[in-house]
Design a protein around this motif. Structure first.
Motif, PDB file in Angstrom:
ATOM      1  N   LEU A 115      28.256  13.701  26.902  1.00  0.00           N
ATOM      2  CA  LEU A 115      28.766  14.748  26.759  1.00  0.00           C
ATOM      3  C   LEU A 115      30.108  14.279  25.907  1.00  0.00           C
ATOM      4  CD1 LEU A 115      29.415  17.301  28.307  1.00  0.00           C
ATOM      5  CD2 LEU A 115      29.811  16.127  30.139  1.00  0.00           C
ATOM      6  N   GLU A 116      30.262  15.202  25.343  1.00  0.00           N
ATOM      7  CA  GLU A 116      31.731  14.855  24.252  1.00  0.00           C
ATOM      8  C   GLU A 116      32.666  16.281  24.259  1.00  0.00           C
ATOM      9  OE1 GLU A 116      32.430  13.130  21.297  1.00  0.00           O
ATOM     10  OE2 GLU A 116      30.466  12.780  21.166  1.00  0.00           O
ATOM     11  N   GLU A 117      32.309  16.780  24.884  1.00  0.00           N
ATOM     12  CA  GLU A 117      33.362  17.620  25.167  1.00  0.00           C
ATOM     13  C   GLU A 117      32.737  19.702  25.937  1.00  0.00           C
ATOM     14  OE1 GLU A 117      36.532  19.679  22.155  1.00  0.00           O
ATOM     15  OE2 GLU A 117      34.569  20.542  21.931  1.00  0.00           O
ATOM     16  N   GLN A 118      33.974  19.701  27.618  1.00  0.00           N
ATOM     17  CA  GLN A 118      33.580  20.764  28.047  1.00  0.00           C
ATOM     18  C   GLN A 118      34.416  21.756  27.645  1.00  0.00           C
ATOM     19  OE1 GLN A 118      32.201  20.150  31.641  1.00  0.00           O
ATOM     20  NE2 GLN A 118      32.772  18.173  31.448  1.00  0.00           N
ATOM     21  N   LEU A 119      34.189  22.929  27.445  1.00  0.00           N
ATOM     22  CA  LEU A 119      35.127  24.348  27.658  1.00  0.00           C
ATOM     23  C   LEU A 119      35.210  25.631  27.709  1.00  0.00           C
ATOM     24  CD1 LEU A 119      36.244  23.877  23.394  1.00  0.00           C
ATOM     25  CD2 LEU A 119      37.462  22.673  25.484  1.00  0.00           C
ATOM     26  N   ALA A 120      35.942  25.967  28.606  1.00  0.00           N
ATOM     27  CA  ALA A 120      35.816  26.692  29.334  1.00  0.00           C
ATOM     28  C   ALA A 120      37.057  27.964  28.600  1.00  0.00           C
ATOM     29  CB  ALA A 120      35.661  27.270  31.016  1.00  0.00           C
ATOM     30  N   HIS A 121      36.530  29.541  28.279  1.00  0.00           N
ATOM     31  CA  HIS A 121      38.114  30.115  28.259  1.00  0.00           C
ATOM     32  C   HIS A 121      37.982  31.523  28.098  1.00  0.00           C
ATOM     33  CE1 HIS A 121      39.820  27.119  25.416  1.00  0.00           C
ATOM     34  NE2 HIS A 121      38.358  26.878  24.447  1.00  0.00           N
ATOM     35  N   ALA A 122      38.456  32.450  28.687  1.00  0.00           N
ATOM     36  CA  ALA A 122      38.233  33.711  29.015  1.00  0.00           C
ATOM     37  C   ALA A 122      37.255  34.247  28.452  1.00  0.00           C
ATOM     38  CB  ALA A 122      39.709  34.881  28.695  1.00  0.00           C
ATOM     39  N   ASP A 123      36.930  34.184  27.300  1.00  0.00           N
ATOM     40  CA  ASP A 123      35.499  34.998  26.811  1.00  0.00           C
ATOM     41  C   ASP A 123      34.668  34.062  26.180  1.00  0.00           C
ATOM     42  OD1 ASP A 123      37.334  33.704  24.525  1.00  0.00           O
ATOM     43  OD2 ASP A 123      36.893  34.882  23.236  1.00  0.00           O
ATOM     44  N   HIS A 124      34.688  32.946  26.247  1.00  0.00           N
ATOM     45  CA  HIS A 124      33.774  32.229  26.365  1.00  0.00           C
ATOM     46  C   HIS A 124      33.908  30.229  27.275  1.00  0.00           C
ATOM     47  CE1 HIS A 124      35.889  30.853  22.912  1.00  0.00           C
ATOM     48  NE2 HIS A 124      35.548  29.658  23.154  1.00  0.00           N
ATOM     49  N   ALA A 125      32.451  29.929  27.078  1.00  0.00           N
ATOM     50  CA  ALA A 125      32.620  28.533  27.393  1.00  0.00           C
ATOM     51  C   ALA A 125      31.653  27.629  26.563  1.00  0.00           C
ATOM     52  CB  ALA A 125      32.725  28.480  28.900  1.00  0.00           C
ATOM     53  N   SER A 126      32.104  26.521  26.788  1.00  0.00           N
ATOM     54  CA  SER A 126      30.820  25.762  25.841  1.00  0.00           C
ATOM     55  C   SER A 126      31.193  24.192  26.636  1.00  0.00           C
ATOM     56  CB  SER A 126      31.380  25.308  24.345  1.00  0.00           C
ATOM     57  OG  SER A 126      32.258  24.886  24.158  1.00  0.00           O
TER      58      SER A 126
END
Length: 315
Positions: A115-126
């Motif tokens: 697991l390199e990265e997890q990102l949660a934003h207002a208009d997307h998550a990855s």
């Protein structure tokens, strides 16, 4: 819009869930089992569709031989007898097909991804995952393969891959994704499909390419009584091509859009399993057996990068 990412147990496997609370759109990924997407749910109107068919239990997922939702790298489909020749040298891959005849579907399936990265934003998550191919049998190269899955607020699910050659010598590479799609509780007989191609790859009895033939089918074509296990050369008038799977009864269309052009997804496999309850729509960056034919094969230079993306959406 509110995105969240959390992890949970699936038997003895750890999986990550990315979801958008307003719509219920979500995907579930299992890093330690080849980074597979185990579940993808997308909303159309009042209905939340679970659009992927994958094995239902941890044990059946571990022992799946149909490659449901698997990532196929550095090759997809078959290499006859696992033998290939690259830049004047002969190589022998492990013959891992069920019948022991061919090498099939690459070297990252069921491997433990990081697991390199997890990102949660207002208009997307990855979520971004990676796996280092470190000179396994028949592929004496070091390639860092990574995959990013992104869910957008407009319902797009994006599969983005990157492959970095960490060695100094060039190596052969192709990528494919192997999802089985479904639409509600209907089976294949009820659906229609648009395949963005007018050329079909001809195969021998071992499913190895022998040439190309003209392909014509209605657009859209009713899948009733139609059987596919074919590779197509994608036809595109721009940088993308889209395969559409339609259910008129449910008023829903699933779109699978692949990047096209040099070094991108210029081939496509469509497969209808015998159960007739799903259909595989597999974007490929090269033809079957490209390690031998060179048809679409990407030559990844030392220090070089290879990348592309696939987009899934319901309308």
């Amino acid at each position: 819009m509110a995105f969240e990412i959390f992890k949970q147990q699936f038997g003895d496997l750890t999986e990550y869930v990315v979801q958008e609370s307003t719509t219920g759109n979500r995907f579930v990924v299992v890093p330690e089992l080849g980074g597979v997407v185990r579940q993808l749910s997308l909303r159309k109107g009042l209905t939340l569709f679970s659009v992927l068919k994958t094995p239902p239990t941890p044990e059946t997922l571990k022992h799946d031989t149909e490659s449901a939702s698997e990532l196929l790298f550095p090759f997809a489909s078959r290499i006859p007898e696992g033998k290939y020749r690259f830049l004047g040298k002969d190589y022998q891959l492990a013959k891992n097909e069920k019948n022991g005849l061919n090498a099939i579907h690459g070297l990252v399936r069921k491997q433990h991804f990081h697991l390199e990265e997890q990102l949660a934003h207002a208009d997307h998550a990855s979520i971004k995952l990676s796996y280092l191919i470190d000179a396994p049998e028949g592929y004496p190269f070091q390639v860092l393969f990574s995959i990013r899955y992104t869910l957008h607020s407009d319902g797009r699910f994006v599969v983005s891959f990157e492959a970095l050659n960490e060695g100094s010598e060039p190596c052969p590479a192709m990528f494919g994704w192997h999802p089985y799609f479904r639409l509600g509780n209907e089976d294949v007989e009820a659906w229609k499909i648009i395949i963005p191609s007018d050329q079909i790859v001809t195969f021998d009895s071992n499913q190895i390419p022998t040439g190309v033939a003209h392909f014509h089918i209605d657009k859209p074509a009713l899948l009733h009584r139609k059987v596919f296990d074919n590779c197509f050369i994608v036809k595109s008038n721009g940088p993308f091509a889209t395969t559409e799977l339609m259910s008129e009864n449910q008023d829903v269309t699933l779109s699978v859009t692949q990047e096209t052009g040099e070094g991108k997804f210029n081939h496509l496999v469509v497969y209808t399993p015998p159960e007739r309850d799903c259909i595989a729509i597999e974007a490929l960056t090269a033809n079957v057996d490209s390690f031998n034919t060179g048809d679409g094969l990407y030559i990844l230079p030392g220090g070089g990068m290879f990348k592309g993306e696939i987009v899934v959406k319901l309308t």
